[in-house]
Design a protein around this motif. Sequence first.
Motif, PDB file in Angstrom:
ATOM      1  N   ASP A 121       0.109  -2.988  -0.264  1.00  0.00           N
ATOM      2  CA  ASP A 121      -1.168  -3.499  -0.744  1.00  0.00           C
ATOM      3  C   ASP A 121      -1.225  -3.719  -2.249  1.00  0.00           C
ATOM      4  O   ASP A 121      -2.298  -3.963  -2.794  1.00  0.00           O
ATOM      5  N   PHE A 158      -0.804  -7.083   3.427  1.00  0.00           N
ATOM      6  CA  PHE A 158      -1.511  -6.759   2.192  1.00  0.00           C
ATOM      7  C   PHE A 158      -3.013  -6.792   2.492  1.00  0.00           C
ATOM      8  O   PHE A 158      -3.577  -7.850   2.728  1.00  0.00           O
ATOM      9  N   VAL A 160      -6.658  -6.777   1.356  1.00  0.00           N
ATOM     10  CA  VAL A 160      -7.359  -7.104   0.116  1.00  0.00           C
ATOM     11  C   VAL A 160      -8.569  -6.183  -0.033  1.00  0.00           C
ATOM     12  O   VAL A 160      -9.481  -6.187   0.803  1.00  0.00           O
ATOM     13  N   ASN A 165      -7.248  -4.391  -5.750  1.00  0.00           N
ATOM     14  CA  ASN A 165      -5.946  -5.070  -5.792  1.00  0.00           C
ATOM     15  C   ASN A 165      -6.025  -6.591  -5.755  1.00  0.00           C
ATOM     16  O   ASN A 165      -5.011  -7.261  -5.550  1.00  0.00           O
ATOM     17  N   GLU A 166      -7.217  -7.162  -5.958  1.00  0.00           N
ATOM     18  CA  GLU A 166      -7.325  -8.629  -5.935  1.00  0.00           C
ATOM     19  C   GLU A 166      -6.394  -9.274  -6.954  1.00  0.00           C
ATOM     20  O   GLU A 166      -5.870 -10.364  -6.736  1.00  0.00           O
ATOM     21  N   ASP A 168      -3.485  -8.617  -7.637  1.00  0.00           N
ATOM     22  CA  ASP A 168      -2.089  -8.658  -7.195  1.00  0.00           C
ATOM     23  C   ASP A 168      -1.818  -9.762  -6.174  1.00  0.00           C
ATOM     24  O   ASP A 168      -0.662  -9.952  -5.765  1.00  0.00           O
ATOM     25  N   ILE A 169      -2.852 -10.484  -5.750  1.00  0.00           N
ATOM     26  CA  ILE A 169      -2.662 -11.512  -4.718  1.00  0.00           C
ATOM     27  C   ILE A 169      -1.713 -12.604  -5.199  1.00  0.00           C
ATOM     28  O   ILE A 169      -0.724 -12.934  -4.527  1.00  0.00           O
ATOM     29  N   PHE A 185      -2.315 -11.605   4.218  1.00  0.00           N
ATOM     30  CA  PHE A 185      -3.461 -10.952   3.586  1.00  0.00           C
ATOM     31  C   PHE A 185      -4.509 -10.648   4.646  1.00  0.00           C
ATOM     32  O   PHE A 185      -4.972 -11.540   5.360  1.00  0.00           O
ATOM     33  N   TRP A 203     -14.232 -10.054   0.155  1.00  0.00           N
ATOM     34  CA  TRP A 203     -12.975 -10.781   0.291  1.00  0.00           C
ATOM     35  C   TRP A 203     -12.671 -11.059   1.758  1.00  0.00           C
ATOM     36  O   TRP A 203     -11.786 -10.466   2.362  1.00  0.00           O
ATOM     37  N   ILE A 208     -10.265 -15.392   0.320  1.00  0.00           N
ATOM     38  CA  ILE A 208      -8.854 -15.181  -0.036  1.00  0.00           C
ATOM     39  C   ILE A 208      -8.124 -16.519  -0.109  1.00  0.00           C
ATOM     40  O   ILE A 208      -7.370 -16.786  -1.055  1.00  0.00           O
ATOM     41  N   HIS A 211      -9.041 -18.390  -3.246  1.00  0.00           N
ATOM     42  CA  HIS A 211      -8.405 -17.783  -4.413  1.00  0.00           C
ATOM     43  C   HIS A 211      -6.949 -18.232  -4.533  1.00  0.00           C
ATOM     44  O   HIS A 211      -6.472 -18.562  -5.636  1.00  0.00           O
ATOM     45  N   ILE A 212      -6.247 -18.263  -3.403  1.00  0.00           N
ATOM     46  CA  ILE A 212      -4.825 -18.643  -3.408  1.00  0.00           C
ATOM     47  C   ILE A 212      -4.664 -20.132  -3.711  1.00  0.00           C
ATOM     48  O   ILE A 212      -3.835 -20.532  -4.539  1.00  0.00           O
TER      49      ILE A 212
END
Length: 327
Positions: A121, A158, A160, A165-166, A168-169, A185, A203, A208, A211-212
């Motif tokens: 994670d 992972f 979220v 830990n956002e 680290d995405i 994720f 999230w 997610i 964001h990616i």
Amino acid sequence: MLLDNHNRHINYLRLAVTDRCNLRCNYCMPSEGIDFVKNDKLLTIDELVTLSTILVGRGIDKIRITGGEPFVRKDLMLLLRHLKKLDGLKDISVTTNATLIGPYITELKELGIKDVNVSLDAIDKATFERITRRDQYDTVHENLIRLISEGFNVRINFIVLEGQNEQDIIPILELMKHYPVSVRFLEEMPFNGGSKSFQTIKWDYKTILGHITNAFPKYTKLKSPITSTSINYQIEGHKSTFGLIPSFSRTFCGTCNRLRLTATGDIITCLYGKPKANLRDILRHKGNSDKIKEAILSAINSRAKTGFEAQQEHKSVFSSSMTSIGG
């Protein structure tokens, strides 16, 4: 063939071999841990083999070994050796936190068990240690790289976690782009052993994805098996893929092909529902495979249609720990 009361084909068993874990992830359980069951309540290797054989005989052709952390159990390889001999079992895979798998990698490869999901994670060491409450980052990283380099089919899971830990995405996608792995994720799930209470999440899988794709606008959606829990994508120029698992939103219930057996023998037809029977008790007290088959069929014939419906079966689902449910 196993068909449930909604005409879904059940061919996939998630088999928990222990409720114990050597990490203390803050989204899974309180820092002091949970009340792990006594050893005499856990299924023995012989019992795990017996129940697996019965289920494979009824149409299960895929088994994923889960926990807790499976490799906490020192006799795990005995089970895997037996499972490899079962006619009709096409696929054996393992989900692990990769802290203890190192000594077993060679034999896993020799047995042909090459599908490994690694729960990770965070890619930042400090974040990893805050979440897991343990100093195991270097070991996990070393075992992960070894699994990849030795040709295992690695999927990184992972979860979220808002405020943890956002950040680290994107870095984990950057790091893994050179390797043929899948980074998946997951939405945070409400099984945390009472470590916190929540009814909504920030999230979700759509957030997610946004964001990616904001960081990597050139991507392609991949075709996935109908029973897949993940929605899968590939970023242009990356060897890796990434997936989104709506584990809180539960959009995948309509094609669910899974059955769960906990380390204490509870048969669970939905992650969010109550156990339907205890196969350990039937096996120990009656020793009759017909009774076990009857219990399995009864459970499958009373499955909830969705995880939201199953959740209504009990009030305390949110205070459960994933280690006791079986992953």
